[in-house]
Design a protein around this motif. Structure first.
Motif, mmCIF file in Angstrom:
data_model
loop_
_atom_site.group_PDB
_atom_site.id
_atom_site.type_symbol
_atom_site.label_atom_id
_atom_site.label_comp_id
_atom_site.label_asym_id
_atom_site.label_seq_id
_atom_site.Cartn_x
_atom_site.Cartn_y
_atom_site.Cartn_z
ATOM 1 N N LEU A 82 3.347 -2.559 -6.474
ATOM 2 C CA LEU A 82 2.308 -2.381 -7.486
ATOM 3 C C LEU A 82 1.123 -1.587 -6.929
ATOM 4 N N THR A 83 0.747 -1.826 -5.693
ATOM 5 C CA THR A 83 -0.354 -1.061 -5.094
ATOM 6 C C THR A 83 0.029 0.408 -4.933
ATOM 7 N N ASP A 84 1.306 0.682 -4.705
ATOM 8 C CA ASP A 84 1.759 2.076 -4.659
ATOM 9 C C ASP A 84 1.554 2.755 -6.014
ATOM 10 N N ARG A 85 1.830 2.030 -7.077
ATOM 11 C CA ARG A 85 1.625 2.592 -8.415
ATOM 12 C C ARG A 85 0.141 2.789 -8.702
ATOM 13 N N LEU A 86 -0.685 1.852 -8.245
ATOM 14 C CA LEU A 86 -2.126 1.981 -8.454
ATOM 15 C C LEU A 86 -2.677 3.202 -7.731
ATOM 16 N N ALA A 87 -2.102 3.524 -6.578
ATOM 17 C CA ALA A 87 -2.572 4.678 -5.805
ATOM 18 C C ALA A 87 -2.364 5.993 -6.554
ATOM 19 N N ILE A 89 -3.229 6.491 -9.578
ATOM 20 C CA ILE A 89 -4.349 6.660 -10.506
ATOM 21 C C ILE A 89 -5.563 7.147 -9.710
ATOM 22 N N ALA A 90 -5.945 8.367 -9.916
ATOM 23 C CA ALA A 90 -7.008 8.992 -9.110
ATOM 24 C C ALA A 90 -8.387 8.656 -9.675
ATOM 25 N N ARG A 91 -8.818 7.430 -9.457
ATOM 26 C CA ARG A 91 -10.165 7.045 -9.854
ATOM 27 C C ARG A 91 -10.594 5.804 -9.082
ATOM 28 N N GLN A 92 -11.901 5.558 -9.053
ATOM 29 C CA GLN A 92 -12.440 4.365 -8.425
ATOM 30 C C GLN A 92 -12.824 3.377 -9.509
ATOM 31 N N PHE A 93 -12.548 2.091 -9.278
ATOM 32 C CA PHE A 93 -12.793 1.053 -10.262
ATOM 33 C C PHE A 93 -13.982 0.189 -9.820
ATOM 34 N N ASP A 94 -14.920 0.022 -10.731
ATOM 35 C CA ASP A 94 -16.107 -0.769 -10.424
ATOM 36 C C ASP A 94 -15.757 -2.252 -10.295
ATOM 37 N N ARG A 95 -15.042 -2.794 -11.294
ATOM 38 C CA ARG A 95 -14.624 -4.200 -11.257
ATOM 39 C C ARG A 95 -13.138 -4.290 -11.588
ATOM 40 N N ALA A 96 -12.421 -5.124 -10.815
ATOM 41 C CA ALA A 96 -10.993 -5.321 -11.043
ATOM 42 C C ALA A 96 -10.675 -6.805 -11.046
ATOM 43 N N LEU A 97 -9.637 -7.185 -11.790
ATOM 44 C CA LEU A 97 -9.215 -8.576 -11.917
ATOM 45 C C LEU A 97 -7.738 -8.680 -11.598
ATOM 46 N N ASP A 98 -7.370 -9.719 -10.834
ATOM 47 C CA ASP A 98 -5.971 -10.020 -10.536
ATOM 48 C C ASP A 98 -5.607 -11.338 -11.215
ATOM 49 N N LEU A 99 -4.704 -11.284 -12.199
ATOM 50 C CA LEU A 99 -4.266 -12.475 -12.929
ATOM 51 C C LEU A 99 -3.104 -13.138 -12.205
ATOM 52 N N GLY A 100 -3.217 -14.436 -11.924
ATOM 53 C CA GLY A 100 -2.149 -15.138 -11.231
ATOM 54 C C GLY A 100 -1.954 -14.605 -9.830
ATOM 55 N N LEU A 110 -4.992 -3.687 -1.178
ATOM 56 C CA LEU A 110 -5.728 -2.638 -1.884
ATOM 57 C C LEU A 110 -6.551 -1.787 -0.929
ATOM 58 N N ASP A 111 -6.735 -0.539 -1.294
ATOM 59 C CA ASP A 111 -7.619 0.350 -0.549
ATOM 60 C C ASP A 111 -9.057 -0.028 -0.893
ATOM 61 N N PRO A 112 -9.880 -0.377 0.085
ATOM 62 C CA PRO A 112 -11.260 -0.789 -0.211
ATOM 63 C C PRO A 112 -12.092 0.297 -0.876
ATOM 64 N N ASP A 113 -11.654 1.550 -0.781
ATOM 65 C CA ASP A 113 -12.385 2.643 -1.443
ATOM 66 C C ASP A 113 -12.066 2.735 -2.933
ATOM 67 N N VAL A 115 -11.741 -0.017 -5.126
ATOM 68 C CA VAL A 115 -12.334 -1.088 -5.927
ATOM 69 C C VAL A 115 -13.638 -1.546 -5.284
ATOM 70 N N ASN A 116 -14.707 -1.615 -6.091
ATOM 71 C CA ASN A 116 -15.997 -2.082 -5.571
ATOM 72 C C ASN A 116 -16.105 -3.603 -5.576
ATOM 73 N N GLU A 117 -15.671 -4.232 -6.665
ATOM 74 C CA GLU A 117 -15.781 -5.682 -6.807
ATOM 75 C C GLU A 117 -14.464 -6.220 -7.352
ATOM 76 N N PHE A 118 -13.918 -7.239 -6.685
ATOM 77 C CA PHE A 118 -12.575 -7.725 -7.026
ATOM 78 C C PHE A 118 -12.609 -9.213 -7.348
#
Length: 348
Positions: A82-87, A89-100, A110-113, A115-118
């Motif tokens: 899943l992280t490979d698929r996220l890579a 997407i060429a953008r930075q995310f301010d807030r992200a949520l992981d369900l379950g 995740l690459d710390p660059d 996502v700012n807040e997880f």
């Protein structure tokens, strides 16, 4: 796409040589039919197939294992994919949520660059207490049932989920809640177990029960198929939806090792009114049939299916299909032109 991973069973590494996927024990006898005795209905009208309190107990028991890492190979593999698929997407995310989130498998990769807040949430507080160190400095763990998330509207830029939605009763309601909490142009990216998971185990137990008990019991964990997932996302209002299927095939020494591993992964059945146990002679016969039909002298395969999906919350900047009938050239004419060009090249 076919890939493999190497689980460790009883201290020994077993090679995997089949496809891509993951799931539970004596629970998946049928993914097509749901026994009416196994289904309850909530006051809201939502079909209530799974006992969420039982699933919480399963995850709490998993959290007590000293060697818990031994049984996390499937969740870790799914998280890595899943992280490979996220890579992509060429953008930075301010807030992200992981369900379950379980023990935070995604946050550890995740690459710390990116996502700012997880935020990571799970039904089991004990799993959260044993969370893997996160690569994101601003990581917050929330003890929340992923089936009943309630966050502010337009709060997250990204919602992730990996390997937990197959135990959710109200998937349509969850999709709408995810849509609500996403900002416009936010993305919902996830992976969940699909309907063909552990078909070898289901078949072997069905045949054994039919032969010895004149019918098989409701070891049922109904799961979503790929077309269903696309419809659920569309009904919730997501756009630019993409759904695909992967498989992971893991080899085990014996069917009993597979079933024991699934329990320690926290993936034992939690359907209402399920058959409490399998008879000893049924297990012996099922293990024999499993090896005869699918395995060899050394090991047996267990196939896990994952449904991977992505959907975007609508935004004016997103590309839109042109109105029907607005095309200026037909596909037939285009194909004829291409064929003419190819013929010209061959003649020259």
């Amino acid at each position: 796409m076919r890939q493999s991973i190497n689980p460790v069973i009883n201290g020994k590494t077993w090679d995997t040589d089949c496809a891509i996927l993951s799931f539970p024990m004596m629970l998946l006898i049928s993914n097509k039919h749901i026994c009416c005795s196994c289904v309850k209905r909530l006051s809201s009208g939502t079909v209530n197939v799974f006992n969420r309190a039982a699933k919480k107990r399963h995850r709490d028991l998993m959290a007590k294992l000293e060697n818990i890492e031994t049984y996390e190979y499937l969740r870790m593999e799914m998280a890595e994919r899943l992280t490979d698929r996220l890579a992509d997407i060429a953008r930075q995310f301010d807030r992200a949520l992981d369900l379950g989130c379980g023990r935070g498998y995604l946050s550890s990769m995740l690459d710390p660059d990116d996502v700012n807040e997880f935020y990571q949430c799970d039904l089991s507080s004990r799993l959260l207490d044993r969370a893997i160190p996160s690569t994101i400095n601003r990581t917050k763990s929330c003890h929340i049932d992923e089936e009943r998330i309630e966050f502010e509207k337009d709060f997250f830029n990204l919602v992730l989920t990996c390997g937990s939605l197959h135990w959710v009763n109200d998937l349509p309601g969850l999709m709408h809640r995810v849509m609500r909490t996403l900002v416009p142009d936010g993305v919902f990216l996830g992976s969940m177990l699909g309907g063909d998971t552990l078909f070898e185990l289901r078949t072997a137990i069905q045949l054994a029960e039919q032969e010895l008990e004149n019918g098989f019991g409701p070891h049922v964990s109904p799961m979503v198929n790929m077309p269903d997932m696309g419809r659920l996302l569309h009904q919730a209002g997501f756009k630019m939806i993409t759904v695909d299927v992967d498989e992971i095939c893991v080899r085990y020494p014996d069917m009993r090792d597979l079933m024991a591993d699934l329990c320690k992964m926290g993936e034992a059945s939690c359907t209402w009114n399920k058959k409490p146990s399998l008879r000893r002679d049924t297990i012996v016969l099922a293990a024999t049939k499993y090896r005869e039909m699918y395995g060899n002298e050394d090991s047996i395969p267990a196939t896990f299916q994952t449904i991977n999906f992505i959907g975007w919350k609508p935004h004016p900047s997103q590309p839109k299909a042109k109105p029907r009938g607005s095309a200026e050239i037909s596909f037939i004419d285009q194909f004829r032109q291409e064929a003419a060009k190819n013929d010209t090249v061959k003649d020259s």
